[in-house]
Design a protein around this motif. Structure first.
Motif, PDB file in Angstrom:
ATOM      1  N   GLU A 145      -0.443  -2.377  -5.951  1.00  0.00           N
ATOM      2  CA  GLU A 145      -1.199  -1.690  -4.907  1.00  0.00           C
ATOM      3  C   GLU A 145      -2.371  -2.558  -4.459  1.00  0.00           C
ATOM      4  O   GLU A 145      -3.179  -3.001  -5.277  1.00  0.00           O
ATOM      5  N   SER A 173       5.342  -1.059   3.736  1.00  0.00           N
ATOM      6  CA  SER A 173       5.604  -1.235   2.305  1.00  0.00           C
ATOM      7  C   SER A 173       6.787  -0.387   1.866  1.00  0.00           C
ATOM      8  O   SER A 173       7.660  -0.838   1.110  1.00  0.00           O
ATOM      9  N   VAL A 223       0.871  -1.177   0.000  1.00  0.00           N
ATOM     10  CA  VAL A 223       0.000   0.000   0.000  1.00  0.00           C
ATOM     11  C   VAL A 223       0.905   1.222   0.000  1.00  0.00           C
ATOM     12  O   VAL A 223       1.830   1.312   0.827  1.00  0.00           O
ATOM     13  N   TRP A 224       0.665   2.137  -0.894  1.00  0.00           N
ATOM     14  CA  TRP A 224       1.572   3.289  -1.062  1.00  0.00           C
ATOM     15  C   TRP A 224       1.757   4.070   0.233  1.00  0.00           C
ATOM     16  O   TRP A 224       2.831   4.628   0.488  1.00  0.00           O
TER      17      TRP A 224
END
Length: 220
Positions: free
Chosen positions: A33, A15, A9-10
């Protein structure tokens, strides 16, 4: 080149630490994503136990849990070392990384998500825990010495995300007068050109986190 995919997940510090490690090693990868409200079948297949991100898939073989992935990356590819080479220093780095994830993160997150006396208690606990890190970083530029290492990469959680969360909920987690060494490290870290290239845009992250808190508030 071996196929490399990163499910993440950005906006997640977990991450981002994997992306940072891969870029440090010069490894190319595809970022996938994930929507954590509607997890993909592949994520559930690759991480059936925890069903969480990040998951690194190397030549079809999945590796889950960010600290495990970081060690895998360091042992698999040449390039700047993430873990110390000395066995004792390596063990200490592992300890500090687990301290951040397992000891500091829970009260910090609880302080952000709770209210009243519960928030105050969690806030005090989180702030007090940082005294340990303030002593550990004393006299050093980074936890890894002159260059970024494991604890610095894992520390993105407190160096960047913690400050933004504090802004949103009105908590100062790292008082400069109380923890000058750790405060200095945060500035060094966030102003490092390599780090800055691998952090999410602040305004975008603030909007994302505010929306998440609104959902949490509405569910109470």
């Amino acid at each position: 080149m071996a196929e490399m995919k990163l499910f993440g997940v950005w906006a997640s510090p977990f991450s981002r630490r994997i992306e940072m490690a891969l870029k440090l090693k010069g490894v190319e990868y595809e970022f996938i994503e994930e929507d954590m409200k509607n997890k993909s079948p592949l994520l559930l297949e690759y991480n059936p136990i925890h069903k969480k991100i990040p998951v690194l898939v190397h030549s079809g073989k999945p590796i889950a849990e960010s600290l495990v992935i970081l060690e895998y990356i360091d042992e698999t590819w040449e390039g700047p070392a993430i873990f110390p080479k000395d066995p004792y220093e390596r063990a200490q780095a592992r300890f500090l990384a687990k301290f951040l994830d397992e000891t500091f993160f829970p009260p910090m997150w609880k302080a952000c998500c709770s209210r009243g006396e519960e928030r105050q208690k969690a806030k005090e606990e989180a702030i007090e825990l940082l005294g340990f890190l303030d002593n550990e970083i004393k006299g050093k530029k980074f936890f890894g010495g002159d260059s970024i290492g494991l604890v610095d990469i894992v520390g993105n959680l407190v160096a960047y995300w913690c400050g933004i969360l504090g802004e949103i909920v009105g908590i100062e987690f790292v008082p400069k007068d109380k923890y000058p060494n750790f405060f200095k490290w945060i500035n060094e870290y966030n102003n490092c050109s390599f780090v800055k290239e691998n952090l999410p845009q602040k305004d975008k992250l603030i909007a994302f986190l505010k929306a998440r808190f609104e959902v949490l508030d509405s569910s109470k």
